[in-house]
Design an enzyme around this catalytic site. Sequence first.
Site, PDB file in Angstrom:
ATOM      1  N   TYR A 122      35.682  27.285  42.358  1.00  0.00           N
ATOM      2  CA  TYR A 122      35.258  27.074  44.043  1.00  0.00           C
ATOM      3  C   TYR A 122      35.895  28.551  44.449  1.00  0.00           C
ATOM      4  O   TYR A 122      36.997  28.895  44.014  1.00  0.00           O
ATOM      5  CB  TYR A 122      36.025  26.036  44.299  1.00  0.00           C
ATOM      6  CG  TYR A 122      36.191  25.761  45.662  1.00  0.00           C
ATOM      7  CD1 TYR A 122      37.355  25.956  46.519  1.00  0.00           C
ATOM      8  CD2 TYR A 122      34.958  25.356  46.632  1.00  0.00           C
ATOM      9  CE1 TYR A 122      37.092  25.817  47.797  1.00  0.00           C
ATOM     10  CE2 TYR A 122      34.934  24.839  47.779  1.00  0.00           C
ATOM     11  CZ  TYR A 122      35.956  25.147  48.523  1.00  0.00           C
ATOM     12  OH  TYR A 122      36.007  25.084  49.883  1.00  0.00           O
ATOM     13  N   LYS A 127      46.473  31.768  49.996  1.00  0.00           N
ATOM     14  CA  LYS A 127      47.519  31.010  49.866  1.00  0.00           C
ATOM     15  C   LYS A 127      49.015  31.662  49.816  1.00  0.00           C
ATOM     16  O   LYS A 127      49.413  31.907  50.702  1.00  0.00           O
ATOM     17  CB  LYS A 127      47.249  30.111  48.490  1.00  0.00           C
ATOM     18  CG  LYS A 127      45.978  29.347  48.584  1.00  0.00           C
ATOM     19  CD  LYS A 127      45.660  28.672  47.143  1.00  0.00           C
ATOM     20  CE  LYS A 127      44.226  28.162  47.181  1.00  0.00           C
ATOM     21  NZ  LYS A 127      44.233  26.773  47.648  1.00  0.00           N
ATOM     22  N   ASP A 170      38.777  36.304  41.643  1.00  0.00           N
ATOM     23  CA  ASP A 170      39.325  35.394  42.872  1.00  0.00           C
ATOM     24  C   ASP A 170      40.471  34.822  42.493  1.00  0.00           C
ATOM     25  O   ASP A 170      40.820  33.883  41.851  1.00  0.00           O
ATOM     26  CB  ASP A 170      38.254  34.359  43.257  1.00  0.00           C
ATOM     27  CG  ASP A 170      38.617  33.458  44.181  1.00  0.00           C
ATOM     28  OD1 ASP A 170      37.852  32.428  44.567  1.00  0.00           O
ATOM     29  OD2 ASP A 170      39.750  33.872  44.901  1.00  0.00           O
TER      30      ASP A 170
END
Length: 440
Positions: A155, A278, A250
């Site tokens: 994702y 994050k 990623d």
Amino acid sequence: MSTKATNLSLSRVHTRSLELQRRAERFFPGGVNSPVRAFRAVGGAPPFVERAEGAYVVDADGNRYIDYVGSWGPMILGHAFPPVVEVIERTAKSSASFGASTAAEAELAERVIQCYPAIEKMRFVSSGTEATMSAIRLARAATGRKIIVKFEGCYHGHADGLLVKAGSGVATFGIPGSAGVPEEIAGLTHPLPYNDLAELEAAFDAHPDEIAAVILEPVVGNAGCIAPAPGFLSGVRELTRREGALMIVDEVMTGFRVALGGACELYSLDPDLVTLGKIVGGGLPVGVFGGKRKYMDMLAPLGPVYQAGTLSGNPLAMAAGLATVGYLLEHADEVYPKLEKTAKAIADGVAAEAEKAGVALRTNRVGSMWTWFFTDGPVRNYDEAAKSDTAAFGKFHRAMLDRGVWLPPSQFEAAFLGTTHGEAEVETTTSAAREAFRAT
Ligand code: KE4
């Protein structure tokens, strides 16, 4: 708030959370601002969090939980980490945002680049989605090609082209992609099985000079945790270099998580572009995309690739990120061994309880991110993860929640812990699992 081990009481009341959920459903689809928070995959109404400190969150009914979500990764130093709280309070007094450049952006960038030698230049954005979406646009401009290769179960945020066979909430809800994404866009994304270099080579053979980039989670977190097979990441690097495609790593989840320099450090990667999120924002909205100067300098105002953001480099977010990344840089030698020790004790402790209870459980862990898959086979890609007994996971999740342990509410997510988790939390979590396996 005391940090002593939470009690195992089952008499948890959720009256206030239920009221808040009903009110929230008047305003937000499913009552949430991000689908996975709805607890649809595990059943029951989601507790509403009121406050958190260290390894603990407290819900609207006053129930305390050991937190293994940690805002889906950012809380590596624990909730309400005092240096972060203090710097946000102080910075806010000079206003929250200017829409103009500030020194803090370069200060955080310097520290990010200290941890990520692969990043020669970068740009701040406000989410991981923006970071990956921008990196894809840059890769297409740099190569003049259109096709993007991703891996099933990975994702990369909810940009149209990346919602093809994605992980996280897309996998949780068992949907192949998303409605609203035209096939003209979805068709430009080719999902392949993770850890399968032969399939990647075949894709390049089938589409010579057409693949702009290969984007991947270097350690998958969004199908649950799946480690790269030996040679997989270096194989992706070799193939992309040979075929003139960009390698986009990623690290929104793995960045500063699996090592100070993330998976790039752990696996000695030298990608063309890296995305972060994050932890780099310390709990405030920050995304990063960066990499080789020759690509990054194609961005406006220098080059023809447009990308922008009202709150990119926001002063509060920069301050929180600086306090977090600065602390990790200074204390890496104690932080990462501690995270490894605690995560190993918890992941293995629960796995041992499952074995004693005769429950089929497969533990995948890289550092302080892990997943307990309710399956007896290996989990090396999304198809194998999807064989897990999600109903059993749901029962386990609820039984742990009732015992004061808050796990990510989906079999297809990774659990995280921070430096404030310690022996008391290991003990409580393992005891709760012993009882939960008996009760389910
Ligand atoms: P955001 O747009 O949610 O900041 O980041 C998207 C993203 C990109 N890349 C990776 C590897 C990610 O893990 C994410 C977001 N992760 C999910 C948790 N699996 C966010 C939680 C949620 O969607 O509510």
